[in-house]
Design a protein around this motif. Sequence first.
Motif, PDB file in Angstrom:
ATOM      1  N   ILE A  40       2.315   1.694  -3.435  1.00 44.59           N
ATOM      2  CA  ILE A  40       1.345   2.312  -4.314  1.00 44.59           C
ATOM      3  C   ILE A  40       1.075   3.715  -4.039  1.00 44.59           C
ATOM      4  CG2 ILE A  40      -1.127   2.283  -5.216  1.00 44.59           C
ATOM      5  CD1 ILE A  40      -1.246  -0.775  -4.396  1.00 44.59           C
ATOM      6  N   GLU A  41       1.039   3.947  -3.024  1.00 45.74           N
ATOM      7  CA  GLU A  41       1.054   5.638  -2.545  1.00 45.74           C
ATOM      8  C   GLU A  41       2.158   6.253  -3.100  1.00 45.74           C
ATOM      9  OE1 GLU A  41       0.041   6.279   1.355  1.00 45.74           O
ATOM     10  OE2 GLU A  41      -0.266   8.395   1.169  1.00 45.74           O
ATOM     11  N   LYS A  42       3.179   5.823  -2.892  1.00 42.96           N
ATOM     12  CA  LYS A  42       4.729   6.422  -3.448  1.00 42.96           C
ATOM     13  C   LYS A  42       4.495   6.786  -5.033  1.00 42.96           C
ATOM     14  CE  LYS A  42       8.310   5.819   0.166  1.00 42.96           C
ATOM     15  NZ  LYS A  42       7.810   4.593   0.818  1.00 42.96           N
ATOM     16  N   HIS A  94      -2.376  11.031  -6.902  1.00 46.32           N
ATOM     17  CA  HIS A  94      -3.637  10.331  -7.440  1.00 46.32           C
ATOM     18  C   HIS A  94      -3.982   9.141  -6.483  1.00 46.32           C
ATOM     19  CE1 HIS A  94      -3.354  12.378 -11.241  1.00 46.32           C
ATOM     20  NE2 HIS A  94      -1.984  12.176 -11.555  1.00 46.32           N
ATOM     21  N   PHE A  95      -3.348   8.878  -5.414  1.00 44.16           N
ATOM     22  CA  PHE A  95      -3.347   8.035  -4.317  1.00 44.16           C
ATOM     23  C   PHE A  95      -4.856   8.299  -3.764  1.00 44.16           C
ATOM     24  CE2 PHE A  95      -3.644   5.772  -0.325  1.00 44.16           C
ATOM     25  CZ  PHE A  95      -3.207   4.764  -0.685  1.00 44.16           C
ATOM     26  N   ASN A  96      -5.636   7.178  -3.630  1.00 43.19           N
ATOM     27  CA  ASN A  96      -6.818   7.323  -2.837  1.00 43.19           C
ATOM     28  C   ASN A  96      -7.205   5.951  -2.455  1.00 43.19           C
ATOM     29  OD1 ASN A  96      -8.181   6.067  -4.773  1.00 43.19           O
ATOM     30  ND2 ASN A  96      -9.108   7.762  -5.805  1.00 43.19           N
ATOM     31  N   CYS A 141       0.732  -1.231  -0.173  1.00 42.12           N
ATOM     32  CA  CYS A 141      -0.071  -0.026   0.111  1.00 42.12           C
ATOM     33  C   CYS A 141       0.894   1.180  -0.168  1.00 42.12           C
ATOM     34  CB  CYS A 141      -0.907   0.043   1.184  1.00 42.12           C
ATOM     35  SG  CYS A 141      -2.310   1.143   0.970  1.00 42.12           S
ATOM     36  N   MET A 172      -7.460   2.419  -4.198  1.00 49.51           N
ATOM     37  CA  MET A 172      -6.159   1.763  -4.279  1.00 49.51           C
ATOM     38  C   MET A 172      -5.672   0.726  -3.282  1.00 49.51           C
ATOM     39  SD  MET A 172      -3.780   4.493  -6.323  1.00 49.51           S
ATOM     40  CE  MET A 172      -4.330   5.374  -7.932  1.00 49.51           C
ATOM     41  N   ARG A 173      -6.566   0.911  -2.104  1.00 53.30           N
ATOM     42  CA  ARG A 173      -6.245   0.053  -0.878  1.00 53.30           C
ATOM     43  C   ARG A 173      -6.598  -1.414  -1.481  1.00 53.30           C
ATOM     44  NH1 ARG A 173      -5.038   1.687   4.177  1.00 53.30           N
ATOM     45  NH2 ARG A 173      -5.043   4.010   4.548  1.00 53.30           N
ATOM     46  N   THR A 177       1.867   6.459  -6.984  1.00 51.24           N
ATOM     47  CA  THR A 177       0.663   7.057  -7.523  1.00 51.24           C
ATOM     48  C   THR A 177       0.827   8.627  -6.927  1.00 51.24           C
ATOM     49  OG1 THR A 177      -0.663   6.393  -5.721  1.00 51.24           O
ATOM     50  CG2 THR A 177      -0.625   5.191  -7.916  1.00 51.24           C
ATOM     51  N   SER A 187      -8.665   5.208 -10.391  1.00 47.21           N
ATOM     52  CA  SER A 187      -8.886   4.915  -8.946  1.00 47.21           C
ATOM     53  C   SER A 187      -9.475   6.359  -8.607  1.00 47.21           C
ATOM     54  CB  SER A 187      -7.260   5.000  -8.320  1.00 47.21           C
ATOM     55  OG  SER A 187      -6.570   5.949  -9.021  1.00 47.21           O
TER      56      SER A 187
END
Lengths: 241, 241
Positions: free
Chosen positions: A100-102, A107-109, A97, A112-113, A104, B178
Amino acid sequence: MPTAGFLVIGNEILSGKVVDTNSPFLAKQLREIGVDLERILTIPDDIDIIAHEVRQMSHDYDHVVTSGGIGPTHDDVTMDGVAKAFDLPLELDVALCDRIEKATGDHFNESMRKMATLPRGALVQESGDLWFPLISVENVFILPGIPSLFEKKFESIREQLDGIPIVLRRVYVKAYESEIASHLNELLIEFEELMLGSYPRINEPDFRVLLTLESRDTGYLDRALESLLARLPDDSIHQVD
Amino acid sequence: MPTAGFLVIGNEILSGKVVDTNSPFLAKQLREIGVDLERILTIPDDIDIIAHEVRQMSHDYDHVVTSGGIGPTHDDVTMDGVAKAFDLPLELDVALCDRIEKATGDHFNESMRKMATLPRGALVQESGDLWFPLISVENVFILPGIPSLFEKKFESIREQLDGIPIVLRRVYVKAYESEIASHLNELLIEFEELMLGSYPRINEPDFRVLLTLESRDTGYLDRALESLLARLPDDSIHQVD
């Protein structure tokens, strides 16, 4: 010989909206490595169907590859299906997780979890220069459906599969398939282990049938080819390669 | 709704030597008619595997289509597999044999009797202007693998299938998948029957996600589309068609 099954997950393929190019790609790749692809199955994005087929393929073949259904939206239920196949709970992989945060950034939200929620015990491996890792559960490699990503990700799998490559010879025949069928049958009595394919072609100007001879044993293949050529009428052979 | 399963029979597909174009063709055609294609399965030229899968698909779906394995050579065992699936003996169809002899003339030989050897009770129907007829057993249509023949022969099946066509609308979205996932989930709570697809595209300059909305009920589809467009951020919609 190692065997494999390929599970294509996606309503978009079944409804004819998207052409599945991952299957021909994978078939060629596995052939090169020498792994026998025994089944390609396309099914809808449905947890129970995925679970049933993953369980069956995992039992039947040495390796299983899946394609599709691992994105962030409602119709991405492959992880749910794989978890159910092996009676595993789904859990957030915190490290994935963060990753993915790094990757994106802005755009992370929350959705995506979902992409970081994996069956417990899933193996998370680096995958070349792709930021999303290669994920597998038992003998099942879980790949994305997008062809460019599927193809790149396959490289990581390729390194992990050991097969014995099959050698292929092709004979292009000018006669009709029906005219040579009996010769082929006789050849197979002499060379029981030969993998022999016979494919009629109706739009080729120079030949009517493509024969393929295959074996993992080059000497055996050479002897079978020689025997075939001796059986076929002299003027019926267009080309051998 | 009528359902269908498609059984692709052929080592040449599994070994990556030939790309299966019959599946995308059939998927599109069935979609146009409004028949739900629920499974595409590719298996080897093996009588027992064919028998098992034909029996299962015949039970599970309203219609089954097979492709491949009906020529005159050793690896053409589809008729054997279908016969075994339904516990039927194989018998020479004399009328069909005569027909093959007339159509092939000088090229006729013993191996072609194989192409006229059918499961007992098989239905033999005219198939447009093709000299080889359309053959079916129970709810299973047995088609050739060669794409040009497969496609022509499908015309005869098309006339025999009744479906309710599905209407499709496409929305091209500039946002990341996302970013809109939660809106899609909310839409599906409001429109439970909507068939909603979400397909990320990574190489398109103008949009990042293609959404597909589908229903057999045009009014329902229009209302769902309106609701979706109201949910998405104003500047995120590239195109609707």
